[in-house]
Design a protein around this motif. Sequence first.
Motif, PDB file in Angstrom:
ATOM      1  N   PHE A 206      26.352   4.345   5.621  1.00  0.00           N
ATOM      2  CA  PHE A 206      25.184   5.145   5.285  1.00  0.00           C
ATOM      3  C   PHE A 206      24.600   4.682   3.956  1.00  0.00           C
ATOM      4  N   SER A 207      23.334   4.998   3.788  1.00  0.00           N
ATOM      5  CA  SER A 207      22.654   4.761   2.518  1.00  0.00           C
ATOM      6  C   SER A 207      21.726   5.934   2.273  1.00  0.00           C
ATOM      7  N   TYR A 208      21.628   6.326   1.023  1.00  0.00           N
ATOM      8  CA  TYR A 208      20.779   7.455   0.694  1.00  0.00           C
ATOM      9  C   TYR A 208      20.316   7.314  -0.741  1.00  0.00           C
ATOM     10  N   GLY A 209      19.347   8.090  -1.085  1.00  0.00           N
ATOM     11  CA  GLY A 209      18.856   8.099  -2.455  1.00  0.00           C
ATOM     12  C   GLY A 209      17.411   8.544  -2.507  1.00  0.00           C
ATOM     13  N   SER A 210      17.002   8.888  -3.709  1.00  0.00           N
ATOM     14  CA  SER A 210      15.602   9.227  -3.916  1.00  0.00           C
ATOM     15  C   SER A 210      14.982   8.133  -4.775  1.00  0.00           C
ATOM     16  N   PHE A 211      13.725   7.863  -4.513  1.00  0.00           N
ATOM     17  CA  PHE A 211      13.014   6.779  -5.169  1.00  0.00           C
ATOM     18  C   PHE A 211      11.704   7.336  -5.719  1.00  0.00           C
ATOM     19  N   VAL A 212      11.280   6.824  -6.860  1.00  0.00           N
ATOM     20  CA  VAL A 212      10.024   7.276  -7.438  1.00  0.00           C
ATOM     21  C   VAL A 212       9.369   6.128  -8.191  1.00  0.00           C
ATOM     22  N   ARG A 213       8.048   6.112  -8.156  1.00  0.00           N
ATOM     23  CA  ARG A 213       7.296   5.105  -8.909  1.00  0.00           C
ATOM     24  C   ARG A 213       5.927   5.679  -9.237  1.00  0.00           C
ATOM     25  N   THR A 214       5.478   5.504 -10.456  1.00  0.00           N
ATOM     26  CA  THR A 214       4.167   5.936 -10.897  1.00  0.00           C
ATOM     27  C   THR A 214       3.401   4.721 -11.391  1.00  0.00           C
ATOM     28  N   VAL A 215       2.161   4.574 -10.932  1.00  0.00           N
ATOM     29  CA  VAL A 215       1.298   3.482 -11.374  1.00  0.00           C
ATOM     30  C   VAL A 215       0.010   4.082 -11.920  1.00  0.00           C
ATOM     31  N   THR A 216      -0.579   3.380 -12.871  1.00  0.00           N
ATOM     32  CA  THR A 216      -1.845   3.803 -13.444  1.00  0.00           C
ATOM     33  C   THR A 216      -2.980   3.275 -12.568  1.00  0.00           C
ATOM     34  N   LEU A 217      -3.871   4.165 -12.183  1.00  0.00           N
ATOM     35  CA  LEU A 217      -5.009   3.770 -11.361  1.00  0.00           C
ATOM     36  C   LEU A 217      -6.035   3.047 -12.228  1.00  0.00           C
ATOM     37  N   PRO A 218      -6.735   2.074 -11.666  1.00  0.00           N
ATOM     38  CA  PRO A 218      -7.757   1.363 -12.434  1.00  0.00           C
ATOM     39  C   PRO A 218      -8.962   2.271 -12.710  1.00  0.00           C
ATOM     40  N   GLN A 219      -9.734   1.891 -13.706  1.00  0.00           N
ATOM     41  CA  GLN A 219     -10.942   2.624 -14.041  1.00  0.00           C
ATOM     42  C   GLN A 219     -11.885   2.608 -12.837  1.00  0.00           C
ATOM     43  N   GLY A 220     -12.498   3.738 -12.552  1.00  0.00           N
ATOM     44  CA  GLY A 220     -13.415   3.835 -11.425  1.00  0.00           C
ATOM     45  C   GLY A 220     -12.746   4.254 -10.128  1.00  0.00           C
ATOM     46  N   ALA A 221     -11.446   4.561 -10.166  1.00  0.00           N
ATOM     47  CA  ALA A 221     -10.728   4.971  -8.956  1.00  0.00           C
ATOM     48  C   ALA A 221     -11.210   6.348  -8.501  1.00  0.00           C
ATOM     49  N   ASP A 222     -11.405   6.500  -7.207  1.00  0.00           N
ATOM     50  CA  ASP A 222     -11.835   7.770  -6.616  1.00  0.00           C
ATOM     51  C   ASP A 222     -10.586   8.520  -6.153  1.00  0.00           C
ATOM     52  N   GLU A 223     -10.105   9.426  -6.987  1.00  0.00           N
ATOM     53  CA  GLU A 223      -8.869  10.161  -6.700  1.00  0.00           C
ATOM     54  C   GLU A 223      -8.990  11.097  -5.506  1.00  0.00           C
ATOM     55  N   ASP A 224     -10.214  11.448  -5.125  1.00  0.00           N
ATOM     56  CA  ASP A 224     -10.419  12.376  -4.005  1.00  0.00           C
ATOM     57  C   ASP A 224     -10.467  11.684  -2.651  1.00  0.00           C
ATOM     58  N   ALA A 225     -10.470  10.352  -2.622  1.00  0.00           N
ATOM     59  CA  ALA A 225     -10.605   9.627  -1.355  1.00  0.00           C
ATOM     60  C   ALA A 225      -9.408   8.715  -1.073  1.00  0.00           C
ATOM     61  N   ILE A 226      -8.250   9.065  -1.616  1.00  0.00           N
ATOM     62  CA  ILE A 226      -7.055   8.244  -1.423  1.00  0.00           C
ATOM     63  C   ILE A 226      -6.527   8.414   0.002  1.00  0.00           C
ATOM     64  N   GLU A 227      -6.160   7.303   0.622  1.00  0.00           N
ATOM     65  CA  GLU A 227      -5.580   7.319   1.964  1.00  0.00           C
ATOM     66  C   GLU A 227      -4.227   6.623   1.923  1.00  0.00           C
ATOM     67  N   ALA A 228      -3.309   7.065   2.781  1.00  0.00           N
ATOM     68  CA  ALA A 228      -1.986   6.448   2.855  1.00  0.00           C
ATOM     69  C   ALA A 228      -1.607   6.238   4.307  1.00  0.00           C
ATOM     70  N   ASN A 229      -0.872   5.133   4.550  1.00  0.00           N
ATOM     71  CA  ASN A 229      -0.439   4.782   5.893  1.00  0.00           C
ATOM     72  C   ASN A 229       0.992   4.256   5.797  1.00  0.00           C
ATOM     73  N   TYR A 230       1.828   4.616   6.760  1.00  0.00           N
ATOM     74  CA  TYR A 230       3.210   4.132   6.807  1.00  0.00           C
ATOM     75  C   TYR A 230       3.443   3.476   8.162  1.00  0.00           C
ATOM     76  N   ALA A 231       3.805   2.196   8.143  1.00  0.00           N
ATOM     77  CA  ALA A 231       4.070   1.473   9.384  1.00  0.00           C
ATOM     78  C   ALA A 231       5.132   0.417   9.121  1.00  0.00           C
ATOM     79  N   LYS A 232       6.113   0.336  10.014  1.00  0.00           N
ATOM     80  CA  LYS A 232       7.161  -0.681   9.969  1.00  0.00           C
ATOM     81  C   LYS A 232       7.867  -0.737   8.608  1.00  0.00           C
ATOM     82  N   GLY A 233       8.094   0.431   8.011  1.00  0.00           N
ATOM     83  CA  GLY A 233       8.837   0.501   6.756  1.00  0.00           C
ATOM     84  C   GLY A 233       8.019   0.232   5.511  1.00  0.00           C
ATOM     85  N   ILE A 234       6.708   0.029   5.662  1.00  0.00           N
ATOM     86  CA  ILE A 234       5.842  -0.256   4.512  1.00  0.00           C
ATOM     87  C   ILE A 234       4.852   0.892   4.333  1.00  0.00           C
ATOM     88  N   LEU A 235       4.844   1.475   3.148  1.00  0.00           N
ATOM     89  CA  LEU A 235       3.863   2.487   2.785  1.00  0.00           C
ATOM     90  C   LEU A 235       2.707   1.775   2.097  1.00  0.00           C
TER      91      LEU A 235
END
Length: 143
Positions: free
Chosen positions: A92-121
């Motif tokens: 077995f393997s387990y754990g929690s993971f976290v990462r924070t990145v700074t968004l570039p200037q001009g980023a539209d925080e209200d229109a963010i989309e996310a997709n998860y496929a084949k183990g890639i977010l």
Amino acid sequence: MSLIPAHRQQHSLLPDFTDVWNSLAPAAGLASMFGTHLLRVEDTVDDGHYVVRAEIPGVDPDNDVEISVQDGQLTIKAERSEKHEEKGRSEFSYGSFVRTVTLPQGADEDAIEANYAKGILTVLVPVAEPTSEAKKVQVKKGE
């Protein structure tokens, strides 16, 4: 060609901090103190979007992944718990993971989309091209 800078890591002779943290933290007891592993990500700017990709195999995106944005910071949290059993042997393997990145200037925080496929977010953040023109501010006459 995009004028928006991407947060790119250059390959160097020094190891990635994420690799160092993930290898030393369990041995030094730091993982239990902080409770998380660093999540490896790659980021680019492509076709008017800031794109963040994270390899997180073995998670259920509906239950195990949380994406939040606040004050120009995008945070990805994931919790993984996997168990494989074969002929009397289990792993077995387990754990929690976290990462924070700074968004570039001009980023539209209200229109963010996310997709998860084949183990890639993949997280897509629309970004407006920065304007290079100076804006004029009118000075009003006081009384």
